[in-house]
Design a protein around this motif. Sequence first.
Motif, PDB file in Angstrom:
ATOM      1  N   LYS A 105       0.974  -1.055   0.079  1.00 17.67           N
ATOM      2  CA  LYS A 105       0.081   0.006  -0.010  1.00 17.67           C
ATOM      3  C   LYS A 105       1.036   1.343  -0.131  1.00 17.67           C
ATOM      4  O   LYS A 105       1.619   1.345   0.909  1.00 17.67           O
ATOM      5  CB  LYS A 105      -0.912   0.031   1.271  1.00 17.67           C
ATOM      6  CG  LYS A 105      -1.815   1.302   1.320  1.00 17.67           C
ATOM      7  CD  LYS A 105      -2.708   1.055   2.482  1.00 17.67           C
ATOM      8  CE  LYS A 105      -3.511   0.077   2.544  1.00 17.67           C
ATOM      9  NZ  LYS A 105      -4.495   0.029   3.868  1.00 17.67           N
ATOM     10  N   LYS A 117      -4.207   6.307  -1.287  1.00 17.20           N
ATOM     11  CA  LYS A 117      -3.524   5.163  -0.988  1.00 17.20           C
ATOM     12  C   LYS A 117      -3.846   4.249  -2.277  1.00 17.20           C
ATOM     13  O   LYS A 117      -4.910   4.161  -2.776  1.00 17.20           O
ATOM     14  CB  LYS A 117      -4.280   4.376   0.125  1.00 17.20           C
ATOM     15  CG  LYS A 117      -4.017   5.104   1.649  1.00 17.20           C
ATOM     16  CD  LYS A 117      -4.718   4.476   2.657  1.00 17.20           C
ATOM     17  CE  LYS A 117      -4.828   5.519   3.839  1.00 17.20           C
ATOM     18  NZ  LYS A 117      -5.677   4.721   5.033  1.00 17.20           N
ATOM     19  N   VAL A 119      -3.069   0.407  -3.401  1.00 19.31           N
ATOM     20  CA  VAL A 119      -3.044  -0.944  -3.171  1.00 19.31           C
ATOM     21  C   VAL A 119      -2.717  -1.642  -4.284  1.00 19.31           C
ATOM     22  O   VAL A 119      -3.478  -1.938  -4.995  1.00 19.31           O
ATOM     23  CB  VAL A 119      -3.953  -1.286  -2.378  1.00 19.31           C
ATOM     24  CG1 VAL A 119      -3.892  -2.952  -1.547  1.00 19.31           C
ATOM     25  CG2 VAL A 119      -4.446  -0.480  -1.083  1.00 19.31           C
TER      26      VAL A 119
END
Length: 153
Positions: A105, A117, A119
């Motif tokens: 992440k 973020k 991921v």
Amino acid sequence: MRLLSSSATAFIKRAYPVFFFGLPTILLIAFSSAGGWLPQALLFVPVIALLVLVVCWLSIWDVVDEVVDEGDRLLIRKGQVKDCVLLANVIFIEVTRNKNPTRLKLHLAVPGRLGQKIVFIPQGTQWIPFARHPLAKELETRIDSLKKEPRPK
């Protein structure tokens, strides 16, 4: 250009929900064919389906489809949305080891089109219990060197 994300990401994002939503459906069919509807079956199957929905939401649906390394930037794709993230914009990298497969992440200083973020499931996912993930270590080293470089005025 180097692909950082796993080539199995698309399969994982589609196969997990199909398998885990298919399981309660099969159980419901099995309960109904075993002698009628049982009150436990009517309660059990929706609870399992809800749990599967929560697990998919927490572990699969935030994963991007593709991350490509282009030196000082990463090209990221999730569905039809594409974004370019400068490595200098990454604050830190979090490695999630308690989920299978391992996920990286990237926490961004300035949010991009895909949020703050990013991921993804790294290629060559491996479980290394007491060491930093090799890709996370490599990216952190490159990020640190980019942040230490003097910027032209």
